[in-house]
Design an enzyme around this catalytic site. Structure first.
Site, short mmCIF file in Angstrom:
data_model
loop_
_atom_site.label_atom_id
_atom_site.label_comp_id
_atom_site.label_asym_id
_atom_site.label_seq_id
_atom_site.Cartn_x
_atom_site.Cartn_y
_atom_site.Cartn_z
CD1 TRP A 126 -2.75 1.51 0.56
CD2 TRP A 126 -2.02 1.80 2.67
NE1 TRP A 126 -3.49 2.52 1.13
CE2 TRP A 126 -3.07 2.72 2.42
CE3 TRP A 126 -1.42 1.80 3.92
CZ2 TRP A 126 -3.52 3.62 3.37
CZ3 TRP A 126 -1.87 2.70 4.88
CH2 TRP A 126 -2.91 3.59 4.60
CG ASP A 207 -1.69 -2.42 7.93
OD1 ASP A 207 -2.77 -2.31 8.55
OD2 ASP A 207 -1.43 -1.75 6.91
CB ALA A 209 -6.34 -2.66 6.96
CE LYS A 242 -10.49 -0.10 3.04
NZ LYS A 242 -9.43 0.68 3.64
C1 LIG Z 1 -3.18 -2.11 4.00
C2 LIG Z 1 -3.85 -0.94 4.62
N1 LIG Z 1 -3.50 -0.58 5.85
C3 LIG Z 1 -4.08 0.46 6.47
C4 LIG Z 1 -5.07 1.19 5.87
C5 LIG Z 1 -5.60 2.37 6.64
O1 LIG Z 1 -6.94 2.50 6.68
P1 LIG Z 1 -7.66 3.69 7.46
O2 LIG Z 1 -6.66 4.71 7.83
O3 LIG Z 1 -8.67 4.21 6.49
O4 LIG Z 1 -8.29 3.05 8.66
C6 LIG Z 1 -5.47 0.85 4.57
C7 LIG Z 1 -6.51 1.62 3.87
O5 LIG Z 1 -6.76 1.51 2.72
C8 LIG Z 1 -4.85 -0.25 3.94
O6 LIG Z 1 -5.18 -0.65 2.71
#
Ligand SMILES: Cc1ncc(COP(=O)(O)O)c(C=O)c1O
Length: 389
Positions: A126, A207, A209, A242
């Site tokens: 990401w 991570d 998510a 999500k």
């Molecule tokens: C792999 C990954 N980590 C972390 C996040 C962070 O998400 P948020 O800050 O929207 O909670 C995302 C969001 O797309 C993601 O794809």
């Protein structure tokens, strides 16, 4: 004085959303967006979230500050949800954060503060991962993770690269539903990488998510749990964007699993101080919603059922896409076994632009597609568009 600032490039995904919106062609399809969509093209609010919100409106006693650590009930429930038995009784420092991004940024700031110099990042990843770690002052070192042309995880090369990491280096791992590839480590591979991390004295940052979007709530956390049981210390960044559909409510948490309770207290105080000098305190609402859902058996069951329906929708679209595209690109049978919202197609940038210009099919130049951006009724037409390349 503001003239000293160079103009920053637009975020490519946000720019793509703008382009899609202004495209007047019928039958246009957006595979670029990073949110779950249902069969009507909407990003729904979970039934359990709506019910919890109604309850909160009636019962919330105050709007006074929550404090830098956030909601302790939320933090306890979320830790149990993500780490299960592996996290039980573990000395842990926990802080509620503005989304998963806030958790990653606090983790990065904490690492910088404690003298971590390098973080190893599987490629591709990401894009915000590298950006967050760099802005916190960490050196980002890439390790090979996924080969796009063959759609395979480069596990041996990953292990070889991590064998060259120095004690004290950090390693970023995606718990499941890898963004952008959808490719994940097997149980055996999680065990092997956990052992390597423990043996070399590395600090894992996991991570998580997309829990619940891949193989199921428990299954999507299994690798993280294996790792936690093998290492003395770990950081876990959780996003509720999500899994609870709370994107705009900025709901997440950072956890540090520590060797003992005294260390956990010290880590917690440092995380709180970093938060205090940044955004001070996290927003309350999303965490209050999650705490309400996870603390109520009926709401939790309903949330799990709805999440499972979403997971199954993604899986069934994956199966149809894999069958259709593999007729031409054998390697794309891999899409079926990949997990979560994303897959990374082996397309040239010229192919991506052609699909956009000639077929109103939108995805970023990388070739990442969001499977959940597709309605069932669109799948055959979209396969045809790809086959026309
Ligand atoms: C792999 C990954 N980590 C972390 C996040 C962070 O998400 P948020 O800050 O929207 O909670 C995302 C969001 O797309 C993601 O794809």
């Amino acid at each position: 004085m503001f003239d000293a600032l160079a103009r920053q490039p637009d975020d490519p995904l946000l720019a793509l959303i703008g382009l899609f919106r202004t495209d007047a062609r019928a039958g246009k399809v957006d595979l670029g967006v990073g949110v779950y969509r249902d069969e009507t093209g909407a990003t729904p609010i979970f039934r359990a979230v709506k019910a919890a919100e109604r309850r909160l409106v009636e019962t919330q006693p105050t709007k006074a500050y929550v404090g830098p650590e956030g909601n302790p009930v939320f933090l306890d429930h979320l830790w149990t949800l993500t780490t299960g038995e592996a996290g039980k009784g573990r000395a842990t420092a926990a802080l509620q954060t503005p989304g998963g991004s806030g958790a990653l940024r606090l983790a990065a700031d904490l690492m910088a503060l404690m003298g971590t110099r390098r973080i190893w990042l599987g490629l591709p990843s990401w894009p915000n991962h590298a950006a967050i770690f760099k802005v916190a002052g960490l050196e980002v070192v890439g390790y090979p993770f996924f080969d796009v042309p063959s759609q395979t995880v480069l596990f041996d090369r990953m292990m070889e690269a991590l064998s060259g990491a120095s004690a004290g280096d950090a390693v970023l791992l995606h718990a499941s539903c890898h963004n952008p590839t959808g490719a994940n480590l097997t149980d055996d591979q999680w065990r092997a990488v956990s052992d390597l991390i423990a043996a070399r004295g590395l600090l894992p940052l996991v991570d998580i998510a997309y829990q619940g979007y891949g193989r199921g709530l428990e299954e999507d956390a299994a690798g993280l749990r294996t790792l936690l049981s093998a290492v003395p210390e770990a950081l876990v960044a959780v996003s509720c964007s999500k899994s609870f559909g709370l994107y705009r409510e900025r709901t997440g948490a950072i956890y540090a699993a520590c060797g003992n309770a005294e260390t956990a207290l010290s880590v917690r105080s440092n995380l709180a101080s970093l938060a205090r000098t940044n955004y001070s305190m996290p927003p309350d609402h999303g965490a209050a919603v999650v705490a309400t859902i996870l603390g109520d058996a009926a709401l939790k069951a309903d949330w799990m059922a709805e999440l499972e329906t979403m997971r199954q929708r993604i899986t069934s679209i994956r199966e149809r896409l894999a069958a259709g595209l593999s007729a031409r690109w054998q390697v794309l049978t891999a899409i079926r076994a990949q997990e979560g919202m994303f897959s990374l197609l082996p397309l040239e940038e010229a192919d991506v632009m052609k699909l956009r210009a000639e077929h109103a099919l939108y995805m970023p130049a990388s070739g990442r597609i969001n499977i959940a951006g597709l309605k069932s009724a669109e799948v055959d037409a979209v396969i045809e568009k790809f086959l026309s390349l």
